[in-house]
Design an enzyme around this catalytic site. Structure first.
Site, short mmCIF file in Angstrom:
data_model
loop_
_atom_site.label_atom_id
_atom_site.label_comp_id
_atom_site.label_asym_id
_atom_site.label_seq_id
_atom_site.Cartn_x
_atom_site.Cartn_y
_atom_site.Cartn_z
N ILE A 539 0.81 -1.24 -0.10
CA ILE A 539 0.17 0.16 -0.10
C ILE A 539 0.77 1.20 0.01
CG2 ILE A 539 -2.12 -1.05 1.03
CD1 ILE A 539 -1.32 -0.21 3.64
N GLY A 540 2.31 1.19 -0.01
CA GLY A 540 3.23 2.17 0.06
C GLY A 540 4.24 2.04 -0.33
N VAL A 541 5.10 2.80 -0.84
CA VAL A 541 6.69 2.47 -1.17
C VAL A 541 7.34 3.94 -0.60
CG1 VAL A 541 8.30 2.05 -2.56
CG2 VAL A 541 5.86 1.30 -2.95
N GLY A 542 8.52 3.70 0.14
CA GLY A 542 9.17 4.79 0.52
C GLY A 542 10.69 4.54 0.51
N GLY A 543 11.73 5.45 0.83
CA GLY A 543 13.13 5.01 0.85
C GLY A 543 13.47 3.92 1.56
N LYS A 561 5.37 -2.03 8.10
CA LYS A 561 6.36 -1.58 7.22
C LYS A 561 7.94 -2.39 7.48
CE LYS A 561 9.62 2.47 8.63
NZ LYS A 561 9.60 3.73 9.50
N ASP A 657 8.61 16.79 9.28
CA ASP A 657 8.26 16.48 8.01
C ASP A 657 6.56 16.38 8.03
OD1 ASP A 657 8.27 15.82 5.22
OD2 ASP A 657 8.83 13.74 5.56
#
Ligand SMILES: *[C@@H]1O[C@H](CO)[C@@H](O)[C@H](O)[C@H]1NC(C)=O
Ligand SMILES: *[C@@H]1O[C@H](CO)[C@@H](O)[C@H](O)[C@H]1NC(C)=O
Ligand SMILES: *[C@@H]1O[C@H](CO)[C@@H](O)[C@H](O)[C@H]1NC(C)=O
Ligand SMILES: *[C@@H]1O[C@H](CO)[C@@H](O)[C@H](O)[C@H]1NC(C)=O
Ligand SMILES: *[C@@H]1O[C@H](CO)[C@@H](O)[C@H](O)[C@H]1NC(C)=O
Ligand SMILES: *[C@@H]1O[C@H](CO)[C@@H](O)[C@H](O)[C@H]1NC(C)=O
Ligand SMILES: *[C@@H]1O[C@H](CO)[C@@H](O)[C@H](O)[C@H]1NC(C)=O
Ligand SMILES: *[C@@H]1O[C@H](CO)[C@@H](O)[C@H](O)[C@H]1NC(C)=O
Length: 869
Positions: A539-543, A561, A657
Site C-alpha cells: 500500500i506504499g513505497v518509500g526510501g 513497514k 516532516d
C-alpha cells in the site's frame, strides 16, 4: 559539541522546559519583601522576555577574585531568553554569595543552569556542589549530564529553605574535588521570601504517624496544574512558581477528562487555604475520570513521577470541587506508591462547599529497592461508600523532597540512556560532515531555492540528489543517522495473544519499558499476515522499503513497514525508533503495535488507516470532497497530535516532516499524524525518499531552518501552516506547472492573504460553505504559522486553540453541541450505576469563554475528550 548536537537533533527537550518558560515576577503583586533575582556574570541588569528584571550578581559575592564571568558560545534555540542564560559566573574554587534575608521567613532558592561551552571550558568538566546555610542542595552535580539525560537545554532547580535565624543566607559553589579540572558555574540565582506553607503530613502506610515538614528544607520535584494549562511565574499568586500541565505524567491509556469551572461559579479561598497555597488558575481546572461509572470502576487514574531513592517526599494534592455540590456525590480513594494514602476522599466534605479549595499532604519514604525511583499516584472511586457518581478528581499536585538527617537534598544525576547516547554520537558525526563539508554548497543551493520564491521543483530535486550524493561519499552511515529522530507514532499495550518480547534480538537492547509495551511478532506471523509479502498487499513505497497491508490475530488489519535490506536504516536506528515510539501514545498519532526483528528483517507494525492520507481526499482524486467541517476537524486532530509531540510527551519531539501525506485518516475519519508514506505518488520526484535523508519536504520547509540551520518546533508550525492552506485551497504545496509566483502555495497564499484576495483561491467546492468569521480565524491562524521568523509563529497549542475556536464559529447554533456545565452534568451523569452510551467520537464543549486568543491566561473552550479510556 553541544552546539552541533543541539542544532541537528534538538528534537527533544524535556517537557518541563519547553513551555518557553520564563520566570517573570509581577512586581506589583509581590507582597513579600526583598527578592533577589540575579543574572550571574552579567555586567548590568537584563530583562527577560516577560519583562522581568535580572540584576548583576557581582555585589553579592563575598570574594570577587575567585570567580570570573563568561558568555555562552552558543545560544540554544530553546532558551526562552538570553537573560539570564547567555552569561554565567565560573567558579574554579569554593566561592560564596551572601544575602541578607528575614530571619523568620522561609525562602525559595532557584538556580538556573545552561550547560554550554563558556570560553575554552568544556561543559562536561563542570562538576560541583552547592550549599545553602548548611544544606547540601546539589552534590557531584553535572549540569551537562543532567541536561543530556533529561534532553533539556537548561535546568532549573527550586528549593525551599528553612528560616535562617541569623538573617544571613550564604550560597556556596564548590567545584568537585573528585573530578580533575572541575569547575562550578551558575547562570541565574533567585532568592524569594515565602510564607511557611508547610506543616505536618501524614505518613502513608502508618495511619497514626506524621512527618514534620515545617523544620525541613525541601526541593520541589514537580508542580502541576492538573487538567489545566501551564501557569508562568508571573501568573502565580506572587510566589513566582511555575505550574506545568500534568498530561506527560499520566500513566497508561486512561487519561480521564479535563474540565474547567464555568463562569457562573466563583472559586473563593477559605481561611485555611489562601492564594499562597496555589493560584486560582490551578483550582479552576481539574482532571476527573469520565462519565462512565463502569469504566471508572475498572481503572485507576494514575500518574508516575521520577524521584531520587532514599528520601522522604511530601505529595501535596490540591482539590476544588465545582461540579458536585453535596457530600457523597464524588468519593474516591487516593493511592501513593500503591498504598492507600486516603480512603473515601470527599472534597465537598473537606471544603464545606462547592468552589472552595482544599489541599492535603501525604508523606512517603522512597526506599532503595528496585522501582523506588518512581513515585506513583493513583485515584479510584470509593465504590464501598456507594457515592452518587463513581468518579475522582484532582486539580493540582506538588511533590517536595525533604532533606535527610544529614541536611542533604542532593540526589544522583539522572543517567542518559545508552541508546540515546549512541544515536546522538552518530547524528553528531553526520552533523559534522553536513555542517562542515557540505554546508556551503547545500545551504546556498537549498537556501536559494527554498528561501525565496521556489523557482522550479525539478531544480530542487536535482539539488538534493547532488547533496545526498556528496554526503554518501564520506561515511556510509551518516545519512541514516537522522532516522532515529523520525518519530511517527506510538505504541500501545499489546492486545490479545501477544508475545511480549523477551527473546528477540532487539529486545536485548530495548529498555524494559519499550519491551513491555511493545508486541514482538515472529517473522512467520508477519509472513502469514501479508501473504508472504505479496506485491498485491503493498500500500506504499518509500526510501526505507515497502508498506504492506496485513492481518493479525485472525482479522485485525495492520500496516506492516518492512525495511529494505539495502535501506540505510541500521539496527540501532530501528531499535531506537521502537524505543522512542513505545513511549508515545496519543489518539492523534498513528500507533505502533509491535515489531519483528528476525533473519535480518526489520519490520514495524502499525495501526491500519482505512481512509489513507489527507492529501488523497483533497485534490487529484475521484473521492468525494470533504466538507469544511470535516476538514477543520481533521486539522484539529492533526494539530492535537503535533501539540502532543511538542509538549505532551516526556520529550519534545519535532516531527520535521509535517505534510498532508503524513496525516492519515482512520475508518472514523480521525486524523493521525504519521511519518511513513502510505500512498506515495510515483518515483519521479520522490520527495519522501529525499526526506528520509534530509528531513522535510519541499513546499513545507521552514525558511528559517535553512537560514539558521536550527531546528525548533516552530519549523513544524510553519509546515502545518502550509497544510492549512493546502486544505483550504485544495492544491499541492508545490505545483511547478503554475506561473512562477504561484508555484509555492505558501508564498502564493500569503501574497493573496496580504492583498485580501484569498477567497479567490480557496477550493471552489468550499465557496459559500464557510462562515466568514470562521474562515477569517482559520486564515489568520495559517498566516501566523507562516511567519518568517519562528518566534512570531504561534505554538502548536495556540494553533489548536484557534482552530477549535474557528470550528465553534463555523457551527450552526442549532447544532447544539454547546451545552452548559449543568446540562453536561445532568446528561452525562445519569443516576449512578447506569451505563451511558456516549459516542466515542463525540466531543462535548462544556463552556466557552473566549477573549484574547493571544493571552495564554484566557479561559477557552473546554473540550471533554472521548471517554476516559
Ligand atoms: C579571595 O580569593 C582569593 C583567590 O581564591 C584568595 O587568594 C583570597 O585570599 C580571598 N580573599 C578573602 C578575603 O577571602
Ligand atoms: C571547598 O568546600 C568543600 C565542601 O565544603 C570542602 O570539602 C573543600 O575542602 C573546600 N575546598 C577548599 C580549597 O577549601
Ligand atoms: C560523581 O559523578 C560521576 C558522573 O557524573 C560519577 O562517575 C561518580 O561516581 C560520582 N561520584 C560520587 C562520589 O558520587
Ligand atoms: C577537562 O579537565 C581535564 C582535567 O583537567 C583536562 O585535561 C581537559 O582538558 C578538560 N577538558 C577541556 C575540554 O577543557
Ligand atoms: C460569563 O458569561 C457571560 C455570557 O455567557 C458573559 O456575559 C460574562 O461576561 C461572563 N462573565 C465573566 C466573568 O467572564
Ligand atoms: C505500583 O504498581 C505498579 C503496577 O501496578 C508497579 O509497576 C509499580 O512498580 C508499583 N510501585 C511501587 C512503588 O511499588
Ligand atoms: C488501583 O491501585 C491500587 C493501588 O495500587 C490497586 O490496589 C488497585 O487494584 C488498582 N485498581 C485498579 C482497578 O487498577
Ligand atoms: C532536615 O534537616 C533539619 C535540620 O537539620 C532536621 O531538623 C530535619 O529533621 C531534617 N528532615 C528530615 C526529614 O530528616
Amino acid at each position: 559539541m553541544i552546539s552541533i548536537t543541539q542544532i541537528l537533533y534538538s528534537i527533544i527537550f524535556f517537557s518541563l522546559t519547553l513551555n518557553n518558560t520564563i520566570h517573570a515576577l509581577s512586581q506589583k503583586t509581590q507582597p513579600y519583601p526583598v527578592s533577589y533575582v540575579l543574572s550571574c556574570g552579567a555586567s548590568s541588569h537584563g530583562t527577560d522576555e516577560n519583562g522581568r528584571r535580572w540584576k548583576s550578581d557581582a555585589r553579592f559575592l563575598t570574594n570577587s577574585s575567585n570567580s570570573r564571568t563568561a558568555t555562552a558560545q552558543y545560544q540554544d534555540p530553546s532558551l526562552p531568553s538570553t537573560t539570564p542564560y547567555m552569561t554565567a559566573r565560573i567558579f574554579t574554587s569554593n566561592s560564596s554569595y551572601k544575602f541578607s534575608v528575614s530571619p523568620k521567613q522561609r525562602f525559595w532558592i532557584r538556580l538556573h543552569f545552561y550547560p554550554a561551552p563558556y570560553s575554552s571550558l568544556d561543559p562536561s568538566n563542570a562538576s560541583f556542589a552547592v550549599f545553602a546555610n548548611g544544606f547540601t542542595l546539589l552534590n557531584n552535580f553535572s549540569a551537562s549530564t543532567t541536561a543530556q539525560a533529561l534532553t533539556q537545554a537548561y535546568i532549573i532547580r527550586e528549593f525551599s529553605i528553612v528560616p535562617s535565624q541569623s538573617g544571613d543566607l550564604s550560597i556556596t559553589f564548590s567545584p568537585s574535588t573528585q573530578h580533575k579540572g572541575a569547575y562550578a558555574f551558575a547562570n541565574g540565582i533567585e532568592v524569594i521570601p515565602m510564607p511557611d506553607i508547610f506543616n505536618a503530613a501524614s505518613l502513608v502506610g502508618f495511619s497514626d504517624q506524621s512527618v514534620d515538614v515545617h523544620s525541613s528544607s525541601l526541593q520541589t520535584m514537580l508542580r502541576l496544574n492538573v487538567g489545566g494549562q501551564y501557569v508562568p511565574p508571573n501568573k502565580d499568586s506572587g510566589l513566582t512558581r511555575t505550574w506545568y500541565n500534568d498530561s506527560p505524567y499520566l500513566f497508561g491509556a486512561a487519561f480521564g477528562v479535563t474540565s474547567q469551572v464555568d463562569n457562573n461559579t466563583k472559586i473563593e479561598y477559605s481561611r485555611d487555604v489562601k492564594e499562597d497555597i496555589a493560584p486560582l488558575n490551578v483550582y479552576s481546572t481539574a482532571r476527573s475520570m469520565g462519565p462512565d461509572p463502569k469504566i471508572n470502576e475498572n481503572y485507576n487514574l494514575t500518574w508516575v513521577f521520577q524521584v531520587d531513592a532514599k528520601f522522604t517526599y511530601v505529595v501535596r494534592f490540591h482539590f476544588c470541587e465545582y461540579v458536585m455540590t453535596k457530600i457523597n456525590q464524588r468519593v474516591f480513594d487516593i493511592f501513593v506508591n500503591n498504598q492507600t494514602a486516603q480512603q473515601s476522599a470527599d472534597v465537598i466534605a473537606w471544603a464545606g462547599s462547592s468552589g472552595v479549595p482544599v489541599y492535603k499532604d501525604y508523606a512517603i519514604y522512597a526506599s532503595d529497592r528496585d522501582g523506588d525511583d518512581k513515585l506513583w499516584v493513583a485515584l479510584h472511586p470509593s465504590v464501598s461508600m456507594r457515592p452518587e457518581y463513581y468518579d475522582s478528581i484532582l486539580n493540582g499536585l506538588e511533590i517536595f523532597k525533604l532533606n535527610d538527617t544529614t541536611r542533604n537534598l542532593a540526589g544522583p544525576d539522572p543517567v542518559p540512556s545508552a541508546m540515546m547516547l549512541e544515536a546522538e554520537a552518530r547524528a553528531e558525526a553526520a552533523a559534522k560532515s553536513y555542517t562542515f563539508s557540505d554546508s556551503n554548497i547545500a545551504a546556498r543551493v537549498i537556501g536559494g531555492v527554498v528561501g525565496g520564491v521556489v523557482g522550479c521543483a525539478i531544480v530542487v530535486g536535482a539539488a538534493f540528489i547532488y547533496v545526498t550524493k556528496m554526503k554518501s561519499k564520506d561515511n556510509s552511515s551518516q545519512c541514516s543517522s537522522t532516522t532515529w529522530l523520525t518519530l511517527n507514532g506510538y505504541s500501545h499495550t499489546s492486545t490479545g495473544k501477544s508475545t511480549v518480547s523477551g527473546r528477540s534480538n532487539a529486545s536485548s537492547h530495548l529498555s524494559s519499558l519499550a519491551a513491555g509495551r511493545c508486541r514482538h511478532f515472529s517473522l512467520s506471523e508477519i509472513r502469514h499476515g501479508t501473504e508472504d509479502f505479496s506485491e498485491s498487499k503493498v500500500i506504499g513505497v518509500g526510501g526505507f522499503g515497502k508498506v504492506y497491508e496485513g492481518l493479525i490475530d485472525g482479522g485485525t488489519k495492520v500496516a506492516v513497514k518492512r525495511s529494505n535490506p539495502s535501506s540505510e536504516q541500521g539496527v540501532h536506528e530501528f531499535e531506537t525508533e521502537i524505543e522512542m515510539l513505545s513511549r508515545l501514545r496519543h489518539r492523534h498519532l498513528v500507533s505502533l503495535i509491535g515489531y519483528c526483528e528476525e533473519d535480518g528483517e526489520m519490520i514495524l507494525v502499525y495501526d491500519y488507516m482505512a481512509n489513507g492520507t489527507l492529501r488523497e481526499h483533497l485534490y487529484k482524486t475521484k473521492k468525494p470532497a470533504l466538507s469544511w467541517k470535516q476538514r477543520l476537524e481533521i486539522c484539529i486532530g492533526a494539530a492535537r497530535g503535533l501539540h502532543y509531540l511538542h509538549t505532551g510527551a516526556r520529550y519534545t519531539i519535532i516531527h520535521r516532516d509535517v505534510k498532508t501525506t503524513n496525516i492519515l485518516l482512520d475508518d472514523k475519519w480521525v486524523a493521525k499524524v504519521s511519518d511513513f508514506g502510505l500512498s506515495l505518488t510515483g518515483p519521479t520526484l520522490n520527495q519522501t525518499h529525499v526526506s528520509t535523508k534530509v528531513k522535510g519536504s519541499f513546499g513545507y520547509l521552514d525558511p528559517e531552518y535553512f537560514r539558521r540551520q536550527q531546528l525548533t518546533e516552530k519549523s513544524d508550525v510553519y509546515s502545518f501552516g502550509v497544510v492549512l492552506f493546502e486544505v483550504l485551497c485544495a492544491r499541492p504545496a508545490l505545483n511547478a506547472s503554475l506561473p512562477k509566483e504561484q508555484v509555492s502555495l505558501a508564498d502564493w497564499a500569503m501574497h493573496c492573504q496580504k492583498r485580501g484576495i484569498l477567497e479567490e483561491i480557496i477550493d471552489p467546492q468550499l465557496k459559500g460553505h464557510i462562515n466568514p468569521e470562521c474562515l477569517k480565524k482559520f486564515t489568520d491562524t495559517a498566516e501566523k504559522c507562516l511567519s518568517d521568523h519562528g518566534i512570531d509563529r504561534p505554538s502548536m497549542g495556540d494553533v489548536l486553540w484557534n482552530l477549535e475556536f474557528a470550528l465553534q464559529l463555523g457551527k450552526n447554533p442549532e447544532e447544539g453541541n454547546v451545552v452548559s456545565e449543568n446540562k453536561y452534568l445532568r446528561d452525562t451523569y445519569p443516576t449512578h450505576g447506569a451505563l451511558l452510551n456516549i459516542d466515542e467520537e463525540s466531543e462535548l464543549v462544556l463552556s466557552e469563554e473566549i477573549d484574547d486568543p493571544d493571552n495564554p491566561d484566557t479561559v477557552f473552550s473546554q473540550i471533554v475528550n472521548q471517554r476516559g479510556r
